[in-house]
Design an enzyme around this catalytic site. Structure first.
Site, PDB file in Angstrom:
ATOM      1  N   GLU A 129     -30.624 103.018 -20.804  1.00 63.81           N
ATOM      2  CA  GLU A 129     -31.784 103.883 -20.102  1.00 63.81           C
ATOM      3  C   GLU A 129     -31.222 104.990 -19.422  1.00 63.81           C
ATOM      4  O   GLU A 129     -30.217 105.107 -19.209  1.00 63.81           O
ATOM      5  CB  GLU A 129     -32.557 103.179 -18.845  1.00 63.81           C
ATOM      6  CG  GLU A 129     -32.772 101.747 -19.257  1.00 63.81           C
ATOM      7  CD  GLU A 129     -33.243 100.868 -17.835  1.00 63.81           C
ATOM      8  OE1 GLU A 129     -33.489 101.500 -16.813  1.00 63.81           O
ATOM      9  OE2 GLU A 129     -33.237  99.552 -17.950  1.00 63.81           O
ATOM     10  N   LYS A 131     -30.441 108.068 -17.155  1.00 66.66           N
ATOM     11  CA  LYS A 131     -30.307 108.009 -15.401  1.00 66.66           C
ATOM     12  C   LYS A 131     -30.880 109.194 -14.980  1.00 66.66           C
ATOM     13  O   LYS A 131     -30.440 110.294 -15.156  1.00 66.66           O
ATOM     14  CB  LYS A 131     -28.679 108.014 -15.346  1.00 66.66           C
ATOM     15  CG  LYS A 131     -28.549 107.865 -13.783  1.00 66.66           C
ATOM     16  CD  LYS A 131     -26.929 107.663 -13.565  1.00 66.66           C
ATOM     17  CE  LYS A 131     -26.642 107.142 -12.061  1.00 66.66           C
ATOM     18  NZ  LYS A 131     -26.863 108.563 -11.124  1.00 66.66           N
ATOM     19  N   ASP A 133     -32.005 112.068 -12.457  1.00 65.27           N
ATOM     20  CA  ASP A 133     -31.298 112.831 -11.367  1.00 65.27           C
ATOM     21  C   ASP A 133     -32.354 112.964 -10.410  1.00 65.27           C
ATOM     22  O   ASP A 133     -32.931 114.324 -10.413  1.00 65.27           O
ATOM     23  CB  ASP A 133     -30.567 113.932 -12.037  1.00 65.27           C
ATOM     24  CG  ASP A 133     -29.674 114.371 -11.047  1.00 65.27           C
ATOM     25  OD1 ASP A 133     -29.469 113.965 -10.058  1.00 65.27           O
ATOM     26  OD2 ASP A 133     -29.413 115.613 -11.248  1.00 65.27           O
ATOM     27  N   TYR A 243     -37.956 101.561 -12.823  1.00 62.61           N
ATOM     28  CA  TYR A 243     -36.916 101.026 -13.612  1.00 62.61           C
ATOM     29  C   TYR A 243     -36.256  99.825 -13.197  1.00 62.61           C
ATOM     30  O   TYR A 243     -35.339  99.366 -13.933  1.00 62.61           O
ATOM     31  CB  TYR A 243     -35.534 102.014 -13.893  1.00 62.61           C
ATOM     32  CG  TYR A 243     -35.008 102.744 -12.916  1.00 62.61           C
ATOM     33  CD1 TYR A 243     -34.587 102.147 -11.626  1.00 62.61           C
ATOM     34  CD2 TYR A 243     -35.028 103.931 -12.251  1.00 62.61           C
ATOM     35  CE1 TYR A 243     -34.089 102.586 -10.572  1.00 62.61           C
ATOM     36  CE2 TYR A 243     -34.560 104.636 -11.194  1.00 62.61           C
ATOM     37  CZ  TYR A 243     -34.108 103.834 -10.183  1.00 62.61           C
ATOM     38  OH  TYR A 243     -33.424 104.467  -9.140  1.00 62.61           O
ATOM     39  N   LYS A 333     -21.713 108.302 -17.160  1.00 58.33           N
ATOM     40  CA  LYS A 333     -22.116 109.730 -16.637  1.00 58.33           C
ATOM     41  C   LYS A 333     -21.862 110.796 -18.006  1.00 58.33           C
ATOM     42  O   LYS A 333     -20.995 110.637 -18.639  1.00 58.33           O
ATOM     43  CB  LYS A 333     -20.929 110.207 -15.446  1.00 58.33           C
ATOM     44  CG  LYS A 333     -21.256 109.519 -14.152  1.00 58.33           C
ATOM     45  CD  LYS A 333     -22.534 109.449 -13.575  1.00 58.33           C
ATOM     46  CE  LYS A 333     -22.378 110.786 -12.594  1.00 58.33           C
ATOM     47  NZ  LYS A 333     -23.210 110.828 -11.384  1.00 58.33           N
ATOM     48  N   CYS A 427      -6.548 149.138  -3.953  1.00 61.82           N
ATOM     49  CA  CYS A 427      -7.441 148.337  -3.125  1.00 61.82           C
ATOM     50  C   CYS A 427      -8.957 148.886  -3.806  1.00 61.82           C
ATOM     51  O   CYS A 427      -9.087 150.213  -3.549  1.00 61.82           O
ATOM     52  CB  CYS A 427      -7.616 148.440  -1.527  1.00 61.82           C
ATOM     53  SG  CYS A 427      -8.981 147.828  -1.018  1.00 61.82           S
ATOM     54  N   CYS A 430     -10.827 150.808  -0.309  1.00 61.21           N
ATOM     55  CA  CYS A 430     -10.267 151.934   0.328  1.00 61.21           C
ATOM     56  C   CYS A 430      -9.108 152.554  -0.310  1.00 61.21           C
ATOM     57  O   CYS A 430      -8.734 153.772   0.101  1.00 61.21           O
ATOM     58  CB  CYS A 430      -9.626 151.308   1.835  1.00 61.21           C
ATOM     59  SG  CYS A 430      -8.027 150.524   1.408  1.00 61.21           S
ATOM     60  N   CYS A 445      -4.775 144.210  -0.530  1.00 65.95           N
ATOM     61  CA  CYS A 445      -4.612 145.784   0.080  1.00 65.95           C
ATOM     62  C   CYS A 445      -3.597 145.702   0.866  1.00 65.95           C
ATOM     63  O   CYS A 445      -3.470 144.966   1.944  1.00 65.95           O
ATOM     64  CB  CYS A 445      -6.245 145.821   0.469  1.00 65.95           C
ATOM     65  SG  CYS A 445      -6.051 147.054   1.391  1.00 65.95           S
ATOM     66  N   CYS A 451      -8.688 149.647   5.925  1.00 67.52           N
ATOM     67  CA  CYS A 451      -9.467 149.386   4.927  1.00 67.52           C
ATOM     68  C   CYS A 451     -11.001 148.570   5.540  1.00 67.52           C
ATOM     69  O   CYS A 451     -11.101 147.768   6.346  1.00 67.52           O
ATOM     70  CB  CYS A 451      -8.743 148.026   4.042  1.00 67.52           C
ATOM     71  SG  CYS A 451      -9.999 147.544   2.723  1.00 67.52           S
TER      72      CYS A 451
HETATM   73  S1  IVH Z   1     -30.876 100.817 -11.937  1.00 65.85           S
HETATM   74  C1  IVH Z   1     -28.236  98.286  -8.784  1.00 65.85           C
HETATM   75  N1  IVH Z   1     -31.880 102.433 -13.603  1.00 65.85           N
HETATM   76  O1  IVH Z   1     -28.862 105.855 -10.095  1.00 65.85           O
HETATM   77  C2  IVH Z   1     -28.422  99.760  -9.112  1.00 65.85           C
HETATM   78  N2  IVH Z   1     -30.862 103.252 -11.458  1.00 65.85           N
HETATM   79  O2  IVH Z   1     -25.826 105.271  -8.863  1.00 65.85           O
HETATM   80  C3  IVH Z   1     -30.007  99.657  -9.898  1.00 65.85           C
HETATM   81  N3  IVH Z   1     -30.912 105.913 -11.153  1.00 65.85           N
HETATM   82  O3  IVH Z   1     -29.400 104.980  -6.647  1.00 65.85           O
HETATM   83  C4  IVH Z   1     -30.223 101.063 -10.381  1.00 65.85           C
HETATM   84  N4  IVH Z   1     -31.718 106.214 -13.126  1.00 65.85           N
HETATM   85  O4  IVH Z   1     -31.287 105.845  -7.941  1.00 65.85           O
HETATM   86  C5  IVH Z   1     -31.135 102.282 -12.493  1.00 65.85           C
HETATM   87  N5  IVH Z   1     -32.541 104.044 -15.192  1.00 65.85           N
HETATM   88  C6  IVH Z   1     -31.948 103.925 -13.853  1.00 65.85           C
HETATM   89  C7  IVH Z   1     -31.618 104.801 -13.026  1.00 65.85           C
HETATM   90  C8  IVH Z   1     -31.134 104.642 -11.769  1.00 65.85           C
HETATM   91  C9  IVH Z   1     -31.170 106.713 -12.145  1.00 65.85           C
HETATM   92  C10 IVH Z   1     -30.064 105.979 -10.009  1.00 65.85           C
HETATM   93  C11 IVH Z   1     -30.805 105.323  -8.785  1.00 65.85           C
HETATM   94  C12 IVH Z   1     -29.508 104.538  -7.861  1.00 65.85           C
HETATM   95  C13 IVH Z   1     -28.303 105.541  -8.765  1.00 65.85           C
HETATM   96  C14 IVH Z   1     -27.158 104.771  -8.818  1.00 65.85           C
END
Ligand code: IVH
Length: 691
Positions: A129, A131, A133, A243, A333, A427, A430, A445, A451
């Protein structure tokens, strides 16, 4: 806290308070984020509070510079919270990270070994899935109704932000479907976020009204949720994606993660199903990871990675967790984001110690979650190493809250119109010669007294609380005095009159008198403060104290030889050289003479006299090891110093005496090997005539 060389002075863009303000915001946000979202504390509370107070003070002084989403405006910015707390029924965990394919394979191996023969031969089925932000949120539904919304907090207890979450249109207050089929109570985990297009519209509207804009969607979402007034939250385009499940009480919830997502969607919760993949085996997961990196920009919201979860909830339960992260999930990441943009120019700034630092001025580009228009270049060599020319197309990288940097130029794209950048030999402020000592990366300088760039910073430093402590002489007044040419050196401060100040808009009669009185009071500050105030390179607060204690008077410090300086605690050759060079500079002579003529006479520090009766330990080095019975080690070392000796933490040929208490180990052994005298505590007391 990074005390970056010299709060900057720039040719084109004023840096001072704004740069510091932004720096503080970024730092505090980072610590907040670590603290609230990842339950990590990187600095002690006291340090955090100091940063926050500094930011508050700057914002009071420069209200127009304050960001609307400043960490100071957020409730619970790491200090106290005015929201109630809410205990999660099941803790909210954080995810461990995998930075690339290799680390994901290692994750897969680990759980394979953990489950041993129960590991499926064809590979684990994973739910992959995006992630998001944003900000993690836990929603509790009871009887199908939303009864609680809580932030992650420390993972066990979060902030109760239900009123604010009620204003998020995506979050249903009542779930779809019959109450009977639902669990009695359950937690839904998800992310509050802001879409990129809605973020842009929000900022455009703010800019049109002349209001400061927000930095990025994530911080804005977090700040918006922590507004005390739900109407403020309602005015922000917050959205939510569910999620995962937390605690589930009763009912018959699904058995796999992909079924969980489908079930949540059926209940009317927003779920991002389009980009979720249920895949078997590591290769498929790694392929999807690359695909997601490629299409991340097409998604409507910011994502910073891919979350990979073991699909079977039964296996998840078996795998359990290690410390605060589940063993069954990992966040892959994304690599730091890179974008190309145009290098418009290179700006030079001169700091308090004269360091000339270049920074890149870029055509604004959105990268890594923020618009970037300048990047650090550190020094001359870096410009050469990265083969940068003004006008070049360059690759800019930014990850999280780190300072943006230029990765490299793209020389293939040159048209011939690009210009090479000549690093100045003078410089830029100055015109004095710039010096770059052998082996150093930074040019400076050579005119530390006149200066203007150095002078501005020098004046601010001179007036600071821990130097000459001139109450009321802050950046703004310094700038005003320089602008109206009331002063051209630190010494000129002492020629100012109340009448002169009262002529300026900034001052009323009373405040003018107060400032003059504060300047007057600084004439007799102690020698250590005076030395620190001078801003000699490498001579900080502590070293100033040590120098003052050792030499007693300004004249003694000025005339100290290289060797005499070297004999001072914590002074090495580089520092001794810097002190000698400073006092050898003719402009410094003139400054000190002027200060003296204006009655600035630092109060000498009494050189601690050798106590009556004790021995003279000059030129001796003592080492304490093991446990002392009648005093602490600090006390013992202070006693040696009071008798003129030095205390050290390690034993060498040069050690004079080792005082060994019970539990002493390798230091005593080494002393005996080297033939250094070893005595016990009672002997020490006798020798120093303590009893
Ligand atoms: S599952 C056991 N699914 O990522 C952790 N987390 O570093 C269950 N996050 O604080 C989280 N997208 O805020 C899950 N599709 C996703 C996510 C997600 C973003 C964030 C979440 C959590 C952080 C973990």
């Amino acid at each position: 806290m990074p005390t970056s060389d010299p709060a900057a002075f720039s040719i084109t863009v004023p840096q001072g308070p704004e740069a510091r303000l932004r720096e503080l915001e970024a730092l505090i946000r980072r610590y907040d984020e670590l603290y609230y979202l990842q339950a990590k504390q990187e600095i002690p509370d006291a340090d955090y509070d100091r940063l926050l107070r500094e930011l508050e003070a700057l914002e009071r002084e420069h209200p127009t510079l304050a960001s609307p989403d400043s960490p100071t405006k957020r409730v619970g910015g790491g200090v106290a919270t005015e929201f109630g707390s809410a205990v999660h029924r099941r803790p909210m965990l954080s995810l461990s990270n995998a930075m690339d394919d290799g680390e994901f394979r290692a994750f897969d191996d680990r759980i394979r070994r953990f489950l041993d023969e129960r590991a499926p031969a064809r590979g684990f089925v994973y739910s992959c899935e995006p992630k998001f932000d944003g900000l993690a949120m836990s929603l509790t539904y009871e009887g199908g109704e939303l009864v609680l919304a809580a932030t992650r907090g420390d993972g066990t207890t979060g902030e109760n932000v239900t009123e604010n979450v009620f204003t998020i249109k995506d979050v249903p207050r009542s779930l779809r479907g019959s109450r009977e089929s639902l669990p009695r109570a359950f937690e839904v985990r998800g992310e509050v976020y802001i879409r990129k297009d809605e973020f842009k519209a929000l900022n455009d509207a703010r800019a049109a009204r002349g209001e400061p804009t927000f930095v990025n969607p994530r911080n804005t979402a977090a700040g918006s949720l922590r507004q005390l007034d739900p109407a403020m939250t309602a005015a922000r385009p917050l959205r939510f994606f569910a999620y995962a499940l937390g605690d589930v009480d009763g009912g018959s919830p699904p058995r796999t993660q992909h079924e969980v997502l489908a079930w949540l969607a059926e209940l009317g919760l927003p779920v991002m199903q389009g980009e979720v993949r249920t895949l078997t085996g590591v290769d498929a997961v790694c392929e999807r990871y690359r695909e997601l990196i490629d299409c991340r920009h097409e998604l409507p919201m910011e994502i910073d990675g891919m979350v990979v979860k073991v699909d079977s909830l039964a296996l998840q339960a078996e795998l359990g967790q290690v410390s605060r992260s589940p063993r069954w999930a990992v966040a892959m990441k994304f690599p730091p984001e890179e974008r190309s943009t145009r290098l418009l120019g290179i700006e030079l700034r001169v700091g308090r110690t004269g360091a000339i630092t270049p920074s890149a001025i870029l055509e604004p580009v959105y990268v890594g979650g923020a618009t970037v228009s300048r990047a650090t270049l550190h020094n001359e060599d870096e410009i050469r190493r990265k083969n940068l020319r003004i006008g070049d197309l360059v690759i800019v990288r930014r990850a999280g809250d780190v300072i943006p940097e230029i990765v490299r130029s793209i020389p293939e794209q040159r048209t011939g119109a690009e210009r090479e950048f000549e690093f100045p030999t003078a410089c830029p402020i100055c015109g004095s010669p710039a010096e770059r000592p052998d082996g150093e990366a930074v040019s400076r300088c050579s005119n530390p007294v006149d200066c203007p760039a150095q002078l501005r910073e020098a004046l601010i430093h001179w007036a600071a609380r821990n130097t000459m402590d001139i109450d009321g002489l802050g950046e703004k007044n310094v700038d005003t005095f320089l602008k109206f040419e009331l002063i051209r050196s630190v010494a000129d401060l002492y020629t100012l009159t109340a009448a002169q100040l009262a002529d300026l808009d900034r001052f009323a009669e009373k405040s003018a008198q107060n400032l003059i009185a504060a300047i007057d009071a600084s004439r007799t500050r102690s020698l250590d403060r005076f030395l620190f105030a001078l801003g000699i390179r490498h001579v900080g607060e502590r070293l100033s104290e040590l120098l003052a204690k050792r030499f007693g008077t300004l004249d003694a410090v000025r005339s100290a030889t290289h060797d005499e300086l070297l004999a001072t605690d914590e002074v090495g050759p580089k520092v001794a050289e810097s002190i000698r060079a400073y006092f050898g500079n003719e402009r410094v002579h003139a400054l000190l003479a002027e200060l003296d003529a204006h009655g600035v006479k630092p109060t000498p520090v009494l050189i601690a006299a050798r106590p009556e009766g004790g021995p003279d330990l000059t030129n001796q080095t003592w080492v304490f090891t093991g446990t002392l019975q009648t005093m602490t080690r600090d006390d013992a070392e202070a006693i040696v110093k009071r008798h003129g000796g030095k205390a050290s933490g390690s034993v060498s040929k040069k050690t004079t005496v080792v005082v060994a208490g019970p539990g002493s180990g390798s230091k005593e052994v080494k002393a005996r090997e080297l033939g250094v005298q070893v005595i016990d505590e009672p002997t020490f007391r006798k020798r120093l005539v303590l009893d």
